[in-house]
Every structure is written in structure tokens, then in C-alpha cells.
Design a protein around this motif. Structure first.
Motif: not given
Length: 111
Positions: A55-82
């Protein structure tokens, strides 16, 4: 007079069923606007079960944060961005080769 009506349904990110299996085009969504400090929940579907996405989040001013998520058995994914500050954000789900499989934009407004 006889009228023959046919319905055609076009759905963004629709599923294709073939031989008893269904493949959904990868898609993601989240609220379009949140307040700074409130979590924005990214939800996606149609990904390869068990795969690890970045998960690549690009915010104001070009700030980037990265996180890894594993896809669930039905192909679903979720992630919270603060969001820490007001402005526009872009959230991308990347595969192992850094190819963007889905992307969504949202905004954060001051409290």
C-alpha cells in the motif's frame, strides 16, 4: 406492437465467470473525504488470494508511506490510512513488481 427489450449491464470492476470460477477485476474504494486524524478505510477486492501487496500512500507535498498487506482468501484486502495533515492523498495497491493494480484518491480536511 411488440417491443423486445434487452438489458445490458456494465459494471466497473465486474466479475467474469468462466467454467464455474469467477475472476473479479481488482478494485479499491474508500471515503472521498475525511477529517485529519480520522482513519480512512481502504477496501479492495479481486486480488490473488494469499498474495502480499504494498500500500503506497502519497500525501500532500509528495510525502510517501508504505505498508504491506496480505490478500484474504476471497481476494479481499483492507487497510486504514490516518492522514496527518489536510490535503489530497493517493492510495495505490502495488504488486510484487511495483505495478499499480488499483488506486484511489481522497482528501483530508482540518478539524
Amino acid at each position: 406492437m411488440q417491443v423486445n427489450l434487452k438489458r445490458v449491464l456494465v459494471v466497473w470492476g465486474a466479475s467474469l465467470a468462466l467454467g464455474g470460477s469467477a475472476w473479479a477485476a481488482p478494485s479499491a474504494g474508500m471515503p472521498s473525504m475525511v477529517k485529519v486524524g480520522d482513519a480512512a478505510e481502504l477496501v479492495g477486492q479481486g486480488f490473488s488470494a494469499g498474495s502480499v501487496l504494498t500500500v503506497r500512500v502519497t500525501g500532500p507535498g509528495g510525502a510517501v508511506s508504505l505498508a504491506a498487506v496480505t490478500v484474504g482468501p476471497q481476494g479481499q484486502v483492507s487497510h486504514s490510512v490516518l492522514p496527518a495533515s489536510g490535503g489530497k492523498y493517493r492510495v495505490e495497491l502495488l504488486d510484487a513488481s511495483n505495478k499499480a493494480l488499483a488506486a484511489v484518491d481522497f482528501g483530508a480536511m482540518p478539524r
